[in-house]
Structure formats: C-alpha cells, structure tokens
Design an enzyme around this catalytic site. Structure first.
Site, PDB file in Angstrom:
ATOM      1  N   HIS A   1      55.871  45.958  77.601  1.00  0.00           N
ATOM      2  CA  HIS A   1      56.274  47.270  78.125  1.00  0.00           C
ATOM      3  C   HIS A   1      57.292  47.891  77.192  1.00  0.00           C
ATOM      4  O   HIS A   1      58.188  47.180  76.719  1.00  0.00           O
ATOM      5  CB  HIS A   1      56.890  47.084  79.519  1.00  0.00           C
ATOM      6  CG  HIS A   1      57.414  48.362  80.092  1.00  0.00           C
ATOM      7  ND1 HIS A   1      56.579  49.328  80.618  1.00  0.00           N
ATOM      8  CD2 HIS A   1      58.693  48.864  80.198  1.00  0.00           C
ATOM      9  CE1 HIS A   1      57.299  50.350  81.051  1.00  0.00           C
ATOM     10  NE2 HIS A   1      58.584  50.093  80.800  1.00  0.00           N
TER      11      HIS A   1
ATOM     12  N   ALA B   1      25.829  69.351  61.873  1.00  0.00           N
ATOM     13  CA  ALA B   1      26.090  67.935  62.255  1.00  0.00           C
ATOM     14  C   ALA B   1      25.290  67.644  63.513  1.00  0.00           C
ATOM     15  O   ALA B   1      25.842  67.579  64.607  1.00  0.00           O
ATOM     16  CB  ALA B   1      27.581  67.727  62.470  1.00  0.00           C
TER      17      ALA B   1
ATOM     18  N   GLY C   1      30.127  49.811  49.310  1.00  0.00           N
ATOM     19  CA  GLY C   1      30.902  50.660  50.237  1.00  0.00           C
ATOM     20  C   GLY C   1      29.988  51.468  51.145  1.00  0.00           C
ATOM     21  O   GLY C   1      30.266  51.633  52.320  1.00  0.00           O
TER      22      GLY C   1
HETATM   23  P1  FAD Z   1      25.239  52.926  54.809  1.00  0.00           P
HETATM   24  O1  FAD Z   1      26.696  52.823  54.940  1.00  0.00           O
HETATM   25  O2  FAD Z   1      24.581  54.250  54.987  1.00  0.00           O
HETATM   26  O3  FAD Z   1      24.902  52.351  53.379  1.00  0.00           O
HETATM   27  C1  FAD Z   1      23.622  52.364  52.879  1.00  0.00           C
HETATM   28  C2  FAD Z   1      23.695  52.302  51.370  1.00  0.00           C
HETATM   29  O4  FAD Z   1      22.378  52.065  50.890  1.00  0.00           O
HETATM   30  C3  FAD Z   1      24.165  53.606  50.735  1.00  0.00           C
HETATM   31  O5  FAD Z   1      25.170  53.333  49.795  1.00  0.00           O
HETATM   32  C4  FAD Z   1      22.912  54.141  50.055  1.00  0.00           C
HETATM   33  O6  FAD Z   1      23.203  54.855  48.877  1.00  0.00           O
HETATM   34  C5  FAD Z   1      22.163  52.843  49.736  1.00  0.00           C
HETATM   35  N1  FAD Z   1      20.719  53.011  49.575  1.00  0.00           N
HETATM   36  C6  FAD Z   1      19.868  53.738  50.329  1.00  0.00           C
HETATM   37  N2  FAD Z   1      18.603  53.608  49.851  1.00  0.00           N
HETATM   38  C7  FAD Z   1      18.673  52.772  48.790  1.00  0.00           C
HETATM   39  C8  FAD Z   1      17.713  52.253  47.887  1.00  0.00           C
HETATM   40  N3  FAD Z   1      16.428  52.568  47.981  1.00  0.00           N
HETATM   41  N4  FAD Z   1      18.133  51.435  46.912  1.00  0.00           N
HETATM   42  C9  FAD Z   1      19.456  51.107  46.790  1.00  0.00           C
HETATM   43  N5  FAD Z   1      20.403  51.564  47.627  1.00  0.00           N
HETATM   44  C10 FAD Z   1      20.017  52.392  48.607  1.00  0.00           C
HETATM   45  N6  FAD Z   1      30.852  54.588  61.878  1.00  0.00           N
HETATM   46  C11 FAD Z   1      31.852  53.919  62.481  1.00  0.00           C
HETATM   47  O7  FAD Z   1      31.636  52.811  62.977  1.00  0.00           O
HETATM   48  N7  FAD Z   1      33.119  54.453  62.543  1.00  0.00           N
HETATM   49  C12 FAD Z   1      33.409  55.659  62.013  1.00  0.00           C
HETATM   50  O8  FAD Z   1      34.548  56.111  62.085  1.00  0.00           O
HETATM   51  C13 FAD Z   1      32.365  56.392  61.386  1.00  0.00           C
HETATM   52  N8  FAD Z   1      32.608  57.601  60.835  1.00  0.00           N
HETATM   53  C14 FAD Z   1      31.596  58.260  60.209  1.00  0.00           C
HETATM   54  C15 FAD Z   1      31.873  59.507  59.650  1.00  0.00           C
HETATM   55  C16 FAD Z   1      30.880  60.209  59.005  1.00  0.00           C
HETATM   56  C17 FAD Z   1      31.180  61.562  58.414  1.00  0.00           C
HETATM   57  C18 FAD Z   1      29.583  59.636  58.885  1.00  0.00           C
HETATM   58  C19 FAD Z   1      28.505  60.362  58.143  1.00  0.00           C
HETATM   59  C20 FAD Z   1      29.295  58.399  59.440  1.00  0.00           C
HETATM   60  C21 FAD Z   1      30.307  57.705  60.114  1.00  0.00           C
HETATM   61  N9  FAD Z   1      30.076  56.471  60.704  1.00  0.00           N
HETATM   62  C22 FAD Z   1      31.078  55.810  61.336  1.00  0.00           C
HETATM   63  C23 FAD Z   1      28.757  55.817  60.646  1.00  0.00           C
HETATM   64  C24 FAD Z   1      28.767  54.760  59.542  1.00  0.00           C
HETATM   65  O9  FAD Z   1      29.068  55.364  58.314  1.00  0.00           O
HETATM   66  C25 FAD Z   1      27.419  54.060  59.490  1.00  0.00           C
HETATM   67  O10 FAD Z   1      27.076  53.566  60.756  1.00  0.00           O
HETATM   68  C26 FAD Z   1      27.462  52.910  58.506  1.00  0.00           C
HETATM   69  O11 FAD Z   1      27.824  53.363  57.228  1.00  0.00           O
HETATM   70  C27 FAD Z   1      26.112  52.217  58.447  1.00  0.00           C
HETATM   71  O12 FAD Z   1      26.150  51.200  57.507  1.00  0.00           O
HETATM   72  P2  FAD Z   1      24.836  50.752  56.714  1.00  0.00           P
HETATM   73  O13 FAD Z   1      25.233  49.603  55.878  1.00  0.00           O
HETATM   74  O14 FAD Z   1      23.721  50.616  57.659  1.00  0.00           O
HETATM   75  O15 FAD Z   1      24.445  51.981  55.792  1.00  0.00           O
HETATM   76  P1  NAD Z   2      25.559  62.997  67.108  1.00  0.00           P
HETATM   77  O1  NAD Z   2      24.267  62.495  67.591  1.00  0.00           O
HETATM   78  O2  NAD Z   2      26.802  62.291  67.449  1.00  0.00           O
HETATM   79  O3  NAD Z   2      25.762  64.504  67.611  1.00  0.00           O
HETATM   80  C1  NAD Z   2      24.836  65.504  67.322  1.00  0.00           C
HETATM   81  C2  NAD Z   2      25.040  66.616  68.323  1.00  0.00           C
HETATM   82  O4  NAD Z   2      24.285  67.732  67.901  1.00  0.00           O
HETATM   83  C3  NAD Z   2      24.555  66.248  69.721  1.00  0.00           C
HETATM   84  O5  NAD Z   2      25.565  66.577  70.631  1.00  0.00           O
HETATM   85  C4  NAD Z   2      23.301  67.091  69.899  1.00  0.00           C
HETATM   86  O6  NAD Z   2      23.077  67.455  71.225  1.00  0.00           O
HETATM   87  C5  NAD Z   2      23.630  68.290  69.038  1.00  0.00           C
HETATM   88  N1  NAD Z   2      22.498  69.033  68.524  1.00  0.00           N
HETATM   89  C6  NAD Z   2      21.309  68.544  68.063  1.00  0.00           C
HETATM   90  N2  NAD Z   2      20.535  69.554  67.624  1.00  0.00           N
HETATM   91  C7  NAD Z   2      21.233  70.696  67.803  1.00  0.00           C
HETATM   92  C8  NAD Z   2      20.962  72.073  67.533  1.00  0.00           C
HETATM   93  N3  NAD Z   2      19.816  72.451  66.994  1.00  0.00           N
HETATM   94  N4  NAD Z   2      21.911  72.989  67.868  1.00  0.00           N
HETATM   95  C9  NAD Z   2      23.085  72.599  68.438  1.00  0.00           C
HETATM   96  N5  NAD Z   2      23.406  71.311  68.690  1.00  0.00           N
HETATM   97  C10 NAD Z   2      22.492  70.379  68.377  1.00  0.00           C
HETATM   98  O7  NAD Z   2      25.383  63.151  65.534  1.00  0.00           O
HETATM   99  P2  NAD Z   2      26.448  63.415  64.375  1.00  0.00           P
HETATM  100  O8  NAD Z   2      27.669  64.037  64.904  1.00  0.00           O
HETATM  101  O9  NAD Z   2      25.675  64.091  63.302  1.00  0.00           O
HETATM  102  O10 NAD Z   2      26.792  61.941  63.913  1.00  0.00           O
HETATM  103  C11 NAD Z   2      25.732  61.057  63.513  1.00  0.00           C
HETATM  104  C12 NAD Z   2      26.067  59.638  63.824  1.00  0.00           C
HETATM  105  O11 NAD Z   2      27.024  59.136  62.899  1.00  0.00           O
HETATM  106  C13 NAD Z   2      26.725  59.433  65.188  1.00  0.00           C
HETATM  107  O12 NAD Z   2      25.784  59.389  66.220  1.00  0.00           O
HETATM  108  C14 NAD Z   2      27.407  58.116  64.988  1.00  0.00           C
HETATM  109  O13 NAD Z   2      26.479  57.094  65.168  1.00  0.00           O
HETATM  110  C15 NAD Z   2      27.831  58.178  63.536  1.00  0.00           C
HETATM  111  N6  NAD Z   2      29.256  58.587  63.441  1.00  0.00           N
HETATM  112  C16 NAD Z   2      30.181  57.791  64.039  1.00  0.00           C
HETATM  113  C17 NAD Z   2      31.512  58.155  63.985  1.00  0.00           C
HETATM  114  C18 NAD Z   2      32.522  57.271  64.658  1.00  0.00           C
HETATM  115  O14 NAD Z   2      32.202  56.119  64.927  1.00  0.00           O
HETATM  116  N7  NAD Z   2      33.718  57.754  64.952  1.00  0.00           N
HETATM  117  C19 NAD Z   2      31.910  59.307  63.349  1.00  0.00           C
HETATM  118  C20 NAD Z   2      30.934  60.089  62.755  1.00  0.00           C
HETATM  119  C21 NAD Z   2      29.607  59.705  62.802  1.00  0.00           C
END
Ligand code: FAD
Ligand code: NAD
Length: 475
Positions: A448, A273, A41
């Site tokens: 529509h 964030a 996941g």
């Molecule tokens: P990850 O999902 O980060 O998975 C990596 C896995 O590797 C983790 O389970 C970790 O525990 C494991 N791991 C790390 N190191 C090791 C190791 N040494 N050995 C074994 N396992 C390890 N993206 C979207 O497209 N849509 C969204 O709506 C969205 N919402 C987000 C909301 C939040 C709050 C956050 C934080 C991120 C969001 N993202 C979203 C970004 C999205 O979660 C990531 O882009 C995505 O999960 C990346 O997938 P990945 O497989 O590269 O890594």
């Molecule tokens: P982000 O890069 O989207 O936004 C970070 C923001 O923090 C920027 O606007 C930046 O200018 C600002 N910032 C940086 N340093 C700062 C400081 N010292 N004081 C005030 N503002 C500051 O990063 P995020 O919101 O942490 O999300 C991380 C990544 O996770 C995203 O870039 C995205 O790739 C992924 N994500 C995707 C989704 C989605 O697809 N809907 C949702 C959540 C996260």
C-alpha cells in the site's frame, strides 16, 4: 528423438522468429534465420510495438505535464523538436535491434539478410537484401514460418497519396499534420491517434462499428472514450469513409454515418488503421502441402505444425490474436515440438493491452464474451475512485474488474482500465493460469498504496469485505 545438428530454417525475424531461432540453436540445431532487415526484430521492433510505445511515452508525459497545472505546477506549452523526437524513437529501435543482432551471433544462429520463398518442401530460395551476401538457397530438415502481417488496405482509399499513411509511415513522424483523419478506432488508430493528438494534431477518428475497440468490454472502453473525447477533435462511430482525393492542399474525404447524407471534409493527412493481414501469399506455399484458411492465416495444430509435418507456423501469420507475446510463446512450443518434447499450445489466456491514456488491459474471459457465449459469471468491479494510489496520481479514471465463476469463485477473467493497466494485468494472468479463486487475491497481501491493490480490493469487495469500497456483486 535427437535434433542435434538438424537444419532448421526460420523465416522472419520478429517476436515469433528470433526466439524460435535462439532457442533451437541453444538446443543444438543448426539454425538459419532469414529476414530482410539488417538485424532481427520484425514489425514489433522496427515499426510496431517498440517505436509506438516510445512515442506514447512522450505523449503521456505531455498529458501529465498538462494535468500538473491542476496541482500548481505549470511547465508552459511544450515545444516539439521533431528531429530530436524522431532521433529518440530511432535510438530506441536501433539499440534493441542491434542487441538482437549481437545475440544472434552469440547463439550461433546463421543470420541471412534476404527474402525467402519455398522452392519445394525442403528448399528455400533467397532473394538477397541489397548489399548482403546471402546464399541463393537454404536447405532444411525443419522450417518455422514466422513472416508476420502487414496493414490491411482498402482499395477505395488506396489513392497513392503521400498524405495517406499506414502505421509504418505514421511512425516515421515526418511532420505533425494540423488535422489528421484516423480511419479505424482499434488498437493502432487509438494509440497513434493519441500520439499525434498529444503532439498538436486535431484528430478525427471514424469507426465503422458502434463503438471504439470492438469486442472490448464497454465499461472499460467508456472510461477511455471519455478522455479521448477531450483530446481528439471528434470520434464518429458507425461511420466509414467512402472515398478520398488529394486536392494538393489536403485530402478530401467523403464520410458516411448511419444516417444523413455523406459529408466531405478536408484533412491534412489520413491514417488508415483497419486491421492487418497475414503475410502468407508470396511465400511459394503452393509448392508445399502447407494450407492457409480463407483469411490467409496458415493452418497449424496445437504444436503449430502445418499440414507439412516438418514445417511449423507461429505468430501473426498463424492466426489471432496478432500480438508479440503470443508469437514468442508459440515459438517455444514449435521448437519444443521439433525437439520431440510433449509440447502444445495450452495457455488459458493471452493478455492484451491498449497503450492509450488511460490504458486498457484484459486477460481471460471478458464480460462481453461471457454474455455472447451465455456463460454464467459473477462480476466484481473496484472503481479507482476508491483507490488511494490512483487519487495521489490524480488518476481516479480507472477500474479493476474480476470475472468469476459462480460457486467456485475461480478467476476466469480480469479487465482493467486506468493509468498503467498494462503493468497490472500480469498478476491476473498468473491468477488465471494457476486456477486462483477470488479469495486467493483477497488473501494475498499487496503493498500500500499501489494500483495493484485494486485487484485485492475487487476480490475483497466481492465478499463484502473491502475496507475501502462497498462493492456490488453482479451476476
Ligand atoms: P513480425 O513481427 O511481423 O515479423 C515478421 C518478419 O518477417 C518481418 O521482419 C518481415 O520483414 C519478415 N518477412 C516476411 N516475409 C518474409 C520472407 N518471405 N522472407 C524473409 N523474411 C520475411 N503487439 C503487442 O503485443 N504489443 C504492442 O504494443 C504492439 N504494438 C503494435 C504497434 C503497431 C503499430 C503494429 C503495426 C503492431 C503492433 N503489435 C503489438 C503487433 C506485433 O507487432 C505483432 O503481433 C508481432 O510483431 C508479430 O510477430 P511475428 O514474429 O509474427 O511477425
Ligand atoms: P484492429 O482490428 O485493432 O482495429 C481496426 C478497426 O478498424 C476496428 O475497430 C474496425 O471495426 C475498424 N474498421 C475496419 N474497417 C473500417 C472502415 N472501412 N472504416 C472505419 N473503420 C473500420 O486493427 P489495427 O488497429 O489496424 O491493429 C492491427 C492489429 O495489430 C491489432 O488487432 C493488434 O493485434 C495489433 N496491435 C496491437 C497493439 C497492442 O498490443 N497494443 C498495438 C497495435 C497493434
């Protein structure tokens, strides 16, 4: 080339890792998938995309109930049962991750619960997760690194206080603070800020740059910002937090804008964030030839092959955009490359969606990028004030914009702001991938009344042929 029986180790079970493991196993490889969690996941399912969207759905419901007052339907003030809300969110996570656990078995993937580090370029050492019977080492012919990313920390704000949250602890939803300071006006700050605001927190966002969501087209952001100005207590741009201390009653933050003296304000909780960094530092990569760049991203070519030809990297650890669907798509490229197919990352666009209310979604070339890169484009925008469907929903606060190549009218990019924009953008992705021109969108009959019609009307307006809207072409 046959990969039947070849040993593939996939490190990380997120949207990069698990699709790679399942596909490779189906192709006949002997696959070990390693992650510390009990089921695949990754961040996306356990503490990212999925739990945040479950909570955003609830936030949207609260907002919509408020809106309904204007239509003569009043539900009264919502009462929040936090235990049940947390239970709903956790139930969603458990159902999906549990499902992946079952699928893992069905695909005949050997799931190892532990943390992997490279001992050398063909061997991983496994630190087993508590209670797991993971083997001490895993040997492989090929490996895919899909270890994802983690929140960026700001040392000056790292005060070790439980009142200071990152996205993971914010999603745990331990309580609803009276006041919440959100540092960072990007994806996470605005999505989770919206959740807390809907649940009753007074949310202040501070953003370092001159606008929310840097890089996203300003006309799209303006619509969102107008609404957020009502739901958030304050949005402060060109502002940073210099330092913080936990007073026992709250967190006192020193906030500095681009003019005037820094101010001090006390907040119940703070969410940091400010971006994410790749998980590449504790993997033992120095015992391989795999290279990382200055920001810690693993360097990989179009097949996602690293400098160690039998080791691949996909997902957040392999570069931006850090999005789940980009990770999953790279996974298929890497597995096909391992299988000897002529695979390469050649996508025209990775769509992006910000799940705020209204949502913002875009695909392909943005107007901002076109300006920055001095690419000549023509633009046609259909404001949702002219959309029948948006009007029936009480949601005229939207717009659909086409970014077109002059002369050919090929669709280079599409940006949408509005309720449900994330569901609409896929048509734009298909148009861009297929090399469609504006006329293709205009001549495609859309049902529509729907919001998807706004794509057709934006194209028709470009030719001055929309019955609903007299458009203006911009160059
Ligand atoms: P990850 O999902 O980060 O998975 C990596 C896995 O590797 C983790 O389970 C970790 O525990 C494991 N791991 C790390 N190191 C090791 C190791 N040494 N050995 C074994 N396992 C390890 N993206 C979207 O497209 N849509 C969204 O709506 C969205 N919402 C987000 C909301 C939040 C709050 C956050 C934080 C991120 C969001 N993202 C979203 C970004 C999205 O979660 C990531 O882009 C995505 O999960 C990346 O997938 P990945 O497989 O590269 O890594
Ligand atoms: P982000 O890069 O989207 O936004 C970070 C923001 O923090 C920027 O606007 C930046 O200018 C600002 N910032 C940086 N340093 C700062 C400081 N010292 N004081 C005030 N503002 C500051 O990063 P995020 O919101 O942490 O999300 C991380 C990544 O996770 C995203 O870039 C995205 O790739 C992924 N994500 C995707 C989704 C989605 O697809 N809907 C949702 C959540 C996260």
């Amino acid at each position: 080339m046959t990969t039947d029986g070849a040993r593939l180790a996939v490190i990380g079970g997120g949207p990069g890792g698990y699709p790679a493991a399942f596909l490779a196993a189906d192709m006949g490889m002997q696959v070990t998938l390693i992650d510390e969690e009990p089921n695949p996941g990754g961040v996306c399912l356990y503490r990212g995309c999925i739990p945040s969207k479950a909570l955003l759905h609830v936030a949207a419901l609260i907002e919509e109930a408020e809106l309904a007052k204007d239509w003569g339907v009043a539900f009264g003030e919502p009462t929040i049962d936090l235990d049940r809300l947390r239970g709903f969110k956790q139930g969603v996570v458990d159902r999906l991750t549990g499902g992946l656990g079952q699928l893992s078995g069905q695909h005949k993937v050997d799931y190892v619960q532990g943390r992997a580090t490279f001992l050398d370029a063909h061997t991983l050492s496994i630190a087993p997760a508590e209670g797991s019977d993971a083997p001490p080492t895993v040997e492989f012919d090929h490996a895919i690194i899909a270890t994802g990313s983690a929140p960026t920390r700001i040392p000056a704000l790292d005060i070790g206080s439980p009142r200071v949250l990152d996205s993971t602890s914010a999603l745990e939803l331990e309580r609803v603070p009276e006041t919440l300071l959100v540092v960072g006006g990007g994806y996470i700050g605005l999505e989770l800020g919206s959740v807390y605001a809907a649940l009753g927190s007074r949310v202040t966002v501070v953003e370092m740059t001159g606008g929310l969501l840097p890089g996203v087209d300003r006309d799209l952001v303006r619509q969102l910002q107008r609404r957020l100005r009502r739901s958030f207590a304050a949005i402060r741009l060109e502002t940073t937090v210099l330092g913080m201390e936990d007073t026992g009653e709250g967190v006192r933050a020193r906030i500095a804008g681009n003019e005037g003296e820094p101010e001090e304000h006390v907040f119940d909780q703070v969410l940091i964030a400010v971006g994410r960094r790749p998980n590449s530092d504790a993997l033992g990569l120095e015992r391989t030839d795999v290279q990382v760049d200055a920001r810690g991203f693993i360097e990989a070519d179009a097949q996602r092959r690293t400098a160690e030809p039998h080791i691949f990297a996909v997902g957040d650890v392999a570069g931006e955009p850090m999005l789940a669907h980009k990770a999953s798509h790279e996974a298929t490229v890497a597995v096909d490359a391992i299988a000897g197919k002529a695979a390469a990352w050649a996508e025209r666009t990775v769509p992006a969606v910000i799940y705020t209310d209204p949502e913002i979604a875009w695909a392909g070339l943005t107007e901002t990028d076109a300006t920055d890169q001095r690419i000549e484009v023509e633009v046609s925008t259909m404001p949702w004030a002219a959309s029948g469907r948006a009007t029936t929903l009480g949601r005229n606060d939207g717009a659909t914009k086409l970014v077109l190549e002059p002369h050919t009218h090929r669709v280079l990019g599409v940006g949408i702001v509005g309720a449900g924009a994330g569901e609409l953008i896929s048509e734009a992705v298909l148009a861009i991938e297929m090399g469609a021109v504006a006329q293709d969108l205009e001549l495609t009959i859309h049902p529509h009344p729907t919001l998807s019609e706004t794509l057709m009307h934006a194209a028709a307006a470009f030719y001055g042929r929309s019955p609903d809207y007299i458009g203006r072409r911009r160059r």
